[in-house]
Design an enzyme around this catalytic site. Structure first.
Site, PDB file in Angstrom:
ATOM      1  N   GLY A 136      27.714  40.383   4.901  1.00 50.76           N
ATOM      2  CA  GLY A 136      26.695  39.678   4.126  1.00 50.76           C
ATOM      3  C   GLY A 136      25.430  39.517   4.967  1.00 50.76           C
ATOM      4  O   GLY A 136      24.744  38.492   4.893  1.00 50.76           O
TER       5      GLY A 136
ATOM      6  N   GLY B 215      21.680  38.810   3.302  1.00 48.01           N
ATOM      7  CA  GLY B 215      21.377  37.624   2.500  1.00 48.01           C
ATOM      8  C   GLY B 215      20.448  36.665   3.221  1.00 48.01           C
ATOM      9  O   GLY B 215      19.890  36.987   4.279  1.00 48.01           O
ATOM     10  N   GLN B 216      20.291  35.479   2.621  1.00 49.18           N
ATOM     11  CA  GLN B 216      19.328  34.505   3.152  1.00 49.18           C
ATOM     12  C   GLN B 216      19.687  34.078   4.577  1.00 49.18           C
ATOM     13  O   GLN B 216      18.822  34.049   5.449  1.00 49.18           O
ATOM     14  CB  GLN B 216      19.259  33.274   2.229  1.00 49.18           C
ATOM     15  CG  GLN B 216      18.103  32.341   2.569  1.00 49.18           C
ATOM     16  CD  GLN B 216      18.283  30.933   2.022  1.00 49.18           C
ATOM     17  OE1 GLN B 216      19.333  30.587   1.477  1.00 49.18           O
ATOM     18  NE2 GLN B 216      17.268  30.115   2.171  1.00 49.18           N
TER      19      GLN B 216
ATOM     20  N   ASP C 171      26.642  44.928   4.597  1.00 46.29           N
ATOM     21  CA  ASP C 171      26.374  44.290   3.299  1.00 46.29           C
ATOM     22  C   ASP C 171      26.641  45.340   2.231  1.00 46.29           C
ATOM     23  O   ASP C 171      26.807  46.517   2.553  1.00 46.29           O
ATOM     24  CB  ASP C 171      24.916  43.786   3.240  1.00 46.29           C
ATOM     25  CG  ASP C 171      24.764  42.611   2.280  1.00 46.29           C
ATOM     26  OD1 ASP C 171      25.165  42.735   1.106  1.00 46.29           O
ATOM     27  OD2 ASP C 171      24.250  41.557   2.703  1.00 46.29           O
ATOM     28  N   ILE C 172      26.621  44.914   0.953  1.00 42.27           N
ATOM     29  CA  ILE C 172      26.812  45.923  -0.100  1.00 42.27           C
ATOM     30  C   ILE C 172      25.517  46.680  -0.385  1.00 42.27           C
ATOM     31  O   ILE C 172      25.510  47.645  -1.119  1.00 42.27           O
ATOM     32  CB  ILE C 172      27.356  45.322  -1.427  1.00 42.27           C
ATOM     33  CG1 ILE C 172      26.576  44.060  -1.811  1.00 42.27           C
ATOM     34  CG2 ILE C 172      28.843  45.061  -1.351  1.00 42.27           C
ATOM     35  CD1 ILE C 172      26.829  43.637  -3.244  1.00 42.27           C
ATOM     36  N   ARG C 173      24.415  46.184   0.168  1.00 42.95           N
ATOM     37  CA  ARG C 173      23.134  46.889  -0.020  1.00 42.95           C
ATOM     38  C   ARG C 173      22.327  46.784   1.275  1.00 42.95           C
ATOM     39  O   ARG C 173      22.597  45.903   2.095  1.00 42.95           O
ATOM     40  CB  ARG C 173      22.346  46.246  -1.163  1.00 42.95           C
ATOM     41  CG  ARG C 173      22.082  44.787  -0.867  1.00 42.95           C
ATOM     42  CD  ARG C 173      21.372  44.028  -1.961  1.00 42.95           C
ATOM     43  NE  ARG C 173      21.503  42.594  -1.696  1.00 42.95           N
ATOM     44  CZ  ARG C 173      20.663  41.866  -0.982  1.00 42.95           C
ATOM     45  NH1 ARG C 173      19.584  42.410  -0.463  1.00 42.95           N
ATOM     46  NH2 ARG C 173      20.871  40.576  -0.779  1.00 42.95           N
TER      47      ARG C 173
ATOM     48  N   ASP D 249      31.902  46.452   1.320  1.00 40.39           N
ATOM     49  CA  ASP D 249      32.159  45.455   0.287  1.00 40.39           C
ATOM     50  C   ASP D 249      33.099  44.392   0.877  1.00 40.39           C
ATOM     51  O   ASP D 249      34.223  44.712   1.293  1.00 40.39           O
ATOM     52  CB  ASP D 249      32.817  46.184  -0.900  1.00 40.39           C
ATOM     53  CG  ASP D 249      33.281  45.236  -1.998  1.00 40.39           C
ATOM     54  OD1 ASP D 249      33.166  44.008  -1.817  1.00 40.39           O
ATOM     55  OD2 ASP D 249      33.771  45.747  -3.020  1.00 40.39           O
TER      56      ASP D 249
ATOM     57  N   TYR E 118      31.795  27.149  -7.256  1.00 36.50           N
ATOM     58  CA  TYR E 118      31.420  27.383  -5.856  1.00 36.50           C
ATOM     59  C   TYR E 118      32.047  26.318  -4.949  1.00 36.50           C
ATOM     60  O   TYR E 118      32.645  26.632  -3.911  1.00 36.50           O
ATOM     61  CB  TYR E 118      29.898  27.350  -5.765  1.00 36.50           C
ATOM     62  CG  TYR E 118      29.315  27.494  -4.382  1.00 36.50           C
ATOM     63  CD1 TYR E 118      29.443  28.673  -3.673  1.00 36.50           C
ATOM     64  CD2 TYR E 118      28.612  26.443  -3.799  1.00 36.50           C
ATOM     65  CE1 TYR E 118      28.886  28.809  -2.415  1.00 36.50           C
ATOM     66  CE2 TYR E 118      28.041  26.561  -2.551  1.00 36.50           C
ATOM     67  CZ  TYR E 118      28.182  27.748  -1.852  1.00 36.50           C
ATOM     68  OH  TYR E 118      27.633  27.878  -0.613  1.00 36.50           O
TER      69      TYR E 118
HETATM   70  N1  SER Z   1      22.573  25.917  -1.207  1.00 36.85           N
HETATM   71  C1  SER Z   1      23.811  26.144  -1.869  1.00 36.85           C
HETATM   72  C2  SER Z   1      23.655  26.167  -3.332  1.00 36.85           C
HETATM   73  O1  SER Z   1      22.729  25.530  -3.820  1.00 36.85           O
HETATM   74  C3  SER Z   1      24.777  25.070  -1.514  1.00 36.85           C
HETATM   75  O2  SER Z   1      25.545  25.480  -0.443  1.00 36.85           O
HETATM   76  O3  SER Z   1      24.427  26.759  -4.012  1.00 36.85           O
END
Ligand code: SER
Length: 317
Positions: free
Chosen positions: A9, A12-13, A35-37, A53, A143
């Site tokens: 990953g 990502g951010q 990463d996948i991209r 992946d 999540y």
């Molecule tokens: N920043 C994340 C979200 O908003 C929380 O871990 O999903």
């Protein structure tokens, strides 16, 4: 010999900045980004990159064997707002990727694992202010449920198999190098982009919704210092509470207005409001401070200065 690190990953951010920071620390060749991209130009140009992946065990294992990896940072995940829309996909990504990494560590293919948890592990029955390290955890988002289950599995693998897994419950993360995607706290990034581009922003959270937040530099430093800490000082093997700032959309807009006086904000709360309402507004991180010396460096004013500078460059490049 320097440790060989795999970041899953990496585009990502968090992954983007973590990859660059680790490359700086241990050398470009020793940090394998995956990463996948493909990711930012800077990241792709700075060292090895592999498409993989996170939910595919064989792909991850092949990378670990090929590069003789010692440590994995698993940063791939589906965040809170997106996972509400695709619950089964979110659960599968967040859980399967963690199992793959924990199982590789259990089989001694890697010696150390970092995995981020989140304030999303808390829920409406959790004490909202100064949320303690150990408290009621009844998350109400897909999540949050995946992160809470993940924490239990981390501790289980540590106790049962001696897996050296380390984790942080991140608050909302604010950064300018890579745009976040699918989080409830992302308003606090979008607002800077809109302030610079259009001098106004419509917030999807209400003006008085207070949430714990952190500037990315602090978040990266935290992960690296937790991973460097001696194993016996890492007392919490589920995940550490971590805090830096707490603010509302209104307070954030005031800090921006000090630099852009004509900036205007209005409010149109959507489904993400209920997610935010279920989370704490401030976090007690005394265990992280005591066990491995955590201390944030960025307050709201310092962060706003950095963000406005960084976002401006981001749009000019
Ligand atoms: N920043 C994340 C979200 O908003 C929380 O871990 O999903």
């Amino acid at each position: 010999m320097a440790s060989k690190i795999l970041i899953i990953g990496a585009c990502g951010q968090i992954g983007t900045e973590l990859t660059m920071a680790l490359r700086e620390e241990v050398g470009n060749r020793n940090v394998i980004a995956s990463d996948i991209r493909e990711g930012s130009k800077e990241l792709m140009a700075s060292g090895p990159f592999e498409v993989a992946d996170a939910t595919n065990f064989d792909q991850i294992q092949d990378l670990v064997m090929h590069y003789e990896i010692d440590e994995i940072y698993l940063m791939a995940a589906m965040l809170s707002a997106t996972a509400e829309k695709f619950p089964m996909k979110g659960w599968a990504l967040n859980m399967n990727s963690l199992f793959h990494v924990l199982n590789l560590a259990k089989d001694k293919k890697v010696s150390k694992v970092f995995w981020p948890s989140s304030i999303a592990v808390f829920g409406p029955t959790t004490p909202k202010h100064d949320t303690p390290q150990n408290t009621i955890m009844e998350p109400t988002t897909v999540y949050g449920i995946s992160k809470q289950a993940g924490e239990r599995w981390c501790e289980y693998y540590f106790k049962k198999f001696g897996v050296d897994v380390r984790s942080i419950r991140y608050p909302g993360l604010i950064s300018y190098k890579t745009l976040p995607g699918g989080g409830t706290t992302d308003y606090a990034v979008e607002i800077y982009h809109e302030a610079l581009k259009n001098k106004k922003y419509t917030s999807f959270l209400k003006e008085d919704t207070e949430l714990p937040m952190m500037f990315m530099d602090d978040a990266i430093r935290a992960a690296m210092s937790l991973m460097e800490a001696p194993a016996d000082s890492v007392k919490v093997r589920s995940s550490y509470n971590l805090a830096a700032l707490n603010f509302t959309p209104e307070t954030l807009s005031k800090s921006i207005r000090k630099h852009i006086p004509e900036f205007e904000i209005d409010y149109a709360p959507d489904f993400r409001q209920a997610i935010a309402d279920s989370w704490p507004s401030s976090i007690d991180d005394s265990s992280a401070r005591k066990d491995w010396g955590w201390k944030p460096e960025f307050d709201l004013e310092k962060m706003t200065r950095e963000m406005l500078k960084g976002v401006k460059d981001f749009h000019e490049v």
